[in-house]
Design an enzyme around this catalytic site. Structure first.
Site, PDB file in Angstrom:
ATOM      1  N   ASP A   8       0.816  -0.984  -0.083  1.00 36.18           N
ATOM      2  CA  ASP A   8      -0.081  -0.097   0.019  1.00 36.18           C
ATOM      3  C   ASP A   8       1.003   1.308   0.089  1.00 36.18           C
ATOM      4  O   ASP A   8       1.837   1.392   0.789  1.00 36.18           O
ATOM      5  CB  ASP A   8      -0.921  -0.187   1.230  1.00 36.18           C
ATOM      6  N   ASP A 129     -15.483  -3.345  -2.185  1.00 35.05           N
ATOM      7  CA  ASP A 129     -14.980  -2.960  -0.844  1.00 35.05           C
ATOM      8  C   ASP A 129     -16.391  -2.856   0.117  1.00 35.05           C
ATOM      9  O   ASP A 129     -17.220  -1.892  -0.481  1.00 35.05           O
ATOM     10  CB  ASP A 129     -14.220  -1.836  -0.772  1.00 35.05           C
TER      11      ASP A 129
END
Length: 239
Positions: A8, A129
């Site tokens: 990330d 998500d």
């Protein structure tokens, strides 16, 4: 089932967030290339890279770092975060990315999703998500009224490569994946499913794999960086 390490990116550095909170970050490295090299040497077949700044801003913000990852490793790289135009999709795929993840755009710009799937069949991943079963967008800063399983039904005819399902409440918390929600997604998905969020032990990987052959892989992040899960052991156990 393959185990996929996550990188990330925020402000050019490798970080991890808790439940997607940009203010709740832990910085793990300023050298993204060395992190990518580490996962390749440990046996990764695919590396999952997320541009966190891009996810919030709606356009790539860590493209240079992602290019450096592609140039450093020989394994496949998939990228998500802020990909909301066909030009951005082309830019990433032309740079050497295997597959790109579309999240917000899948919900808000169906014409773009259709074009991307038509131009690059099976190279588009759906980033699903969810918080409390509803689809989150804009880098998880907003939650829609659309249920995750309803979106899956709507997109059943698209040339999508796989669905990456993340339960936001489990992400970065290392308290295990939401297996019930994951099973529901698998039952309603026309595509292979990649699990993400909360995986912190080899037992979690076994539990995810036990859902069935529709599970293509599992993305692991914080548990690897914190040393709670050894990547080599994870690959040996389920890979």
């Amino acid at each position: 089932m393959i185990v996929i390490p996550a990188i990330d990116l925020k402000d050019g550095r490798c970080v991890r967030l808790r439940q997607g909170d940009m203010a709740a970050e832990t910085v793990y490295s300023d050298d993204v290339r060395s992190v990518a090299r580490l996962w390749q040497q440990a046996g990764a077949r695919v590396i999952h890279v997320v541009d966190l700044n891009g996810a919030v801003d709606g356009e790539p913000r860590n493209f240079r770092e992602i290019q450096s990852v592609i140039a450093t490793v020989s394994v496949h790289v998939q990228v998500g975060g802020g990909i909301r135009s066909i030009d951005t999709v082309r830019r990433y795929l032309n740079a050497g990315v295997l597959r790109v993840v579309l999240g917000t755009a899948a919900l808000t710009d169906r014409a773009f999703l259709e074009q991307a799937c038509a131009e690059f069949p099976r190279r588009i991943l759906l980033g699903l998500d969810a918080r409390d079963g509803k689809v989150a967008v804009k880098g998880w800063t907003a939650v829609s009224e659309t249920k995750a399983i309803d979106l899956l039904k709507e997109l059943s005819g698209y040339e999508i490569g796989a669905v990456i399902y993340t339960d936001i409440s489990r992400d970065g918390m290392m308290n295990g994946p939401n297996l019930l929600a994951l099973k529901e997604v698998v039952e309603h998905s026309s595509f292979p499913v990649i699990a993400s969020g909360g995986i912190s032990r080899v037992e979690d990987l076994y539990a995810v794999r036990s859902i069935g052959p529709r599970i293509e892989g599992a993305i692991v992040g914080k548990a690897l960086y914190d040393g709670k899960l050894d990547f080599g052991a994870a690959v040996a156990a389920v890979g």
